[in-house]
Design an enzyme around this catalytic site. Structure first.
Site, PDB file in Angstrom:
ATOM      1  N   PHE A  98       0.826  -1.210   0.000  1.00 30.32           N
ATOM      2  CA  PHE A  98       0.000   0.000   0.000  1.00 30.32           C
ATOM      3  C   PHE A  98       0.859   1.259   0.000  1.00 30.32           C
ATOM      4  O   PHE A  98       0.475   2.291  -0.508  1.00 30.32           O
ATOM      5  CB  PHE A  98      -0.911  -0.009   1.229  1.00 30.32           C
ATOM      6  N   LEU A 128      -5.993  -6.812   4.090  1.00 35.22           N
ATOM      7  CA  LEU A 128      -7.107  -7.764   4.219  1.00 35.22           C
ATOM      8  C   LEU A 128      -6.900  -9.021   3.385  1.00 35.22           C
ATOM      9  O   LEU A 128      -7.503 -10.048   3.664  1.00 35.22           O
ATOM     10  CB  LEU A 128      -8.429  -7.096   3.826  1.00 35.22           C
ATOM     11  N   GLU A 171     -10.197   8.372   7.561  1.00 36.63           N
ATOM     12  CA  GLU A 171     -11.319   9.106   8.175  1.00 36.63           C
ATOM     13  C   GLU A 171     -12.404   8.188   8.719  1.00 36.63           C
ATOM     14  O   GLU A 171     -13.297   8.632   9.441  1.00 36.63           O
ATOM     15  CB  GLU A 171     -11.950  10.035   7.116  1.00 36.63           C
ATOM     16  N   HIS A 176     -12.928   2.027   8.535  1.00 31.08           N
ATOM     17  CA  HIS A 176     -12.236   1.023   7.729  1.00 31.08           C
ATOM     18  C   HIS A 176     -10.860   0.694   8.325  1.00 31.08           C
ATOM     19  O   HIS A 176     -10.376  -0.435   8.194  1.00 31.08           O
ATOM     20  CB  HIS A 176     -12.083   1.526   6.294  1.00 31.08           C
TER      21      HIS A 176
HETATM   22  N1  LIG Z   1      -6.384   1.426   3.796  1.00 30.62           N
HETATM   23  C1  LIG Z   1      -5.495   0.382   3.717  1.00 30.62           C
HETATM   24  C2  LIG Z   1      -5.829  -0.820   3.121  1.00 30.62           C
HETATM   25  N2  LIG Z   1      -7.067  -0.989   2.593  1.00 30.62           N
HETATM   26  C3  LIG Z   1      -7.360  -1.998   1.578  1.00 30.62           C
HETATM   27  C4  LIG Z   1      -7.770  -3.341   2.173  1.00 30.62           C
HETATM   28  O1  LIG Z   1      -6.655  -3.976   2.810  1.00 30.62           O
HETATM   29  C5  LIG Z   1      -8.272  -4.269   1.068  1.00 30.62           C
HETATM   30  O2  LIG Z   1      -7.234  -4.432   0.122  1.00 30.62           O
HETATM   31  C6  LIG Z   1      -9.493  -3.712   0.385  1.00 30.62           C
HETATM   32  O3  LIG Z   1     -10.497  -3.436   1.366  1.00 30.62           O
HETATM   33  C7  LIG Z   1     -10.056  -4.671  -0.677  1.00 30.62           C
HETATM   34  O4  LIG Z   1     -10.377  -5.897  -0.082  1.00 30.62           O
HETATM   35  N3  LIG Z   1      -4.937  -1.834   3.067  1.00 30.62           N
HETATM   36  C8  LIG Z   1      -3.674  -1.691   3.589  1.00 30.62           C
HETATM   37  O5  LIG Z   1      -2.861  -2.625   3.532  1.00 30.62           O
HETATM   38  N4  LIG Z   1      -3.326  -0.518   4.186  1.00 30.62           N
HETATM   39  C9  LIG Z   1      -4.198   0.535   4.270  1.00 30.62           C
HETATM   40  O6  LIG Z   1      -3.840   1.608   4.832  1.00 30.62           O
HETATM   41  C1  LIG Z   2      -6.872   2.110   6.780  1.00 28.49           C
HETATM   42  C2  LIG Z   2      -7.796   2.502   5.720  1.00 28.49           C
HETATM   43  O1  LIG Z   2      -8.597   1.744   5.246  1.00 28.49           O
HETATM   44  C3  LIG Z   2      -7.759   3.926   5.338  1.00 28.49           C
HETATM   45  O2  LIG Z   2      -6.546   4.197   4.677  1.00 28.49           O
HETATM   46  C4  LIG Z   2      -8.920   4.270   4.432  1.00 28.49           C
HETATM   47  O3  LIG Z   2      -9.097   5.646   4.553  1.00 28.49           O
HETATM   48  P1  LIG Z   2     -10.569   6.215   4.843  1.00 28.49           P
HETATM   49  O4  LIG Z   2     -10.994   5.651   6.191  1.00 28.49           O
HETATM   50  O5  LIG Z   2     -10.379   7.714   4.884  1.00 28.49           O
HETATM   51  O6  LIG Z   2     -11.454   5.758   3.730  1.00 28.49           O
END
Ligand SMILES: Nc1c(NC[C@H](O)[C@H](O)[C@H](O)CO)[nH]c(=O)[nH]c1=O
Ligand SMILES: CC(=O)[C@@H](O)COP(=O)(O)O
Length: 140
Positions: free
Chosen positions: A11, A43, A71, A74
């Site tokens: 990421f 995930l 924000e 998630h």
């Molecule tokens: N926001 C971050 C994510 N989000 C993506 C999820 O892990 C996943 O790939 C998505 O929801 C599709 O299934 N992943 C990270 O590794 N780091 C982040 O900050």
């Molecule tokens: C950790 C996350 O999923 C985050 O980077 C996503 O950002 P947001 O909560 O502002 O959609």
């Protein structure tokens, strides 16, 4: 010598590069072999570990990723569910080290990713090595 799979959620490129540098150094230090595979996000790491473990080609796994709070809720979902998935696999006898950073900001991530500071990548690799040794000791 064992064979490890580093499963990285790419990421943040510069942070992952540091975490993987630390993980590779820890594995090299003890003469272990490894491959690296990349998944979209944290995930997806547990699923990738489960798929790879099914092949029987790897003795242990190192999970690498960075989750930085945004924000919404998630952050909690990604952080907690990736950890829960890895814990479930670990309790199923798979040797895993969890190097997924779950932090408030990039500054916190950098300190923990850098091998010359908190070296969480190296820490995760050492945990995977230790769990594999334990599995071998218990004949699991
Ligand atoms: N926001 C971050 C994510 N989000 C993506 C999820 O892990 C996943 O790939 C998505 O929801 C599709 O299934 N992943 C990270 O590794 N780091 C982040 O900050
Ligand atoms: C950790 C996350 O999923 C985050 O980077 C996503 O950002 P947001 O909560 O502002 O959609």
């Amino acid at each position: 010598m064992a064979k490890f799979l580093i499963v990285e959620a790419r990421f943040y490129d510069h942070l992952n590069d540091l975490l993987i540098e630390g993980a590779k150094a820890a594995l090299d230090e003890q003469g272990h072999r490894y491959e690296v595979v990349t998944v979209p996000g944290a995930l997806e790491i547990p699923g990738a570990v489960a798929m790879a473990a099914e092949t029987g080609r790897y003795d242990g796994f190192v999970a690498i990723g960075v989750v930085i709070r945004g924000e919404t809720y998630h952050f909690e979902v990604v952080s907690n569910e990736s950890a829960r998935g890895l814990m479930a696999l670990s309790m199923d006898g798979i040797a895993i080290g969890n190097g997924i950073l779950t932090v408030e900001n990039e500054e916190q991530a950098l300190v923990r990713a850098r091998p010359d500071q908190k070296d969480k990548g190296g820490e995760a690799a050492k945990a995977a090595i230790a769990m594999l040794a334990l599995r071998d000791r218990f004949g699991a």
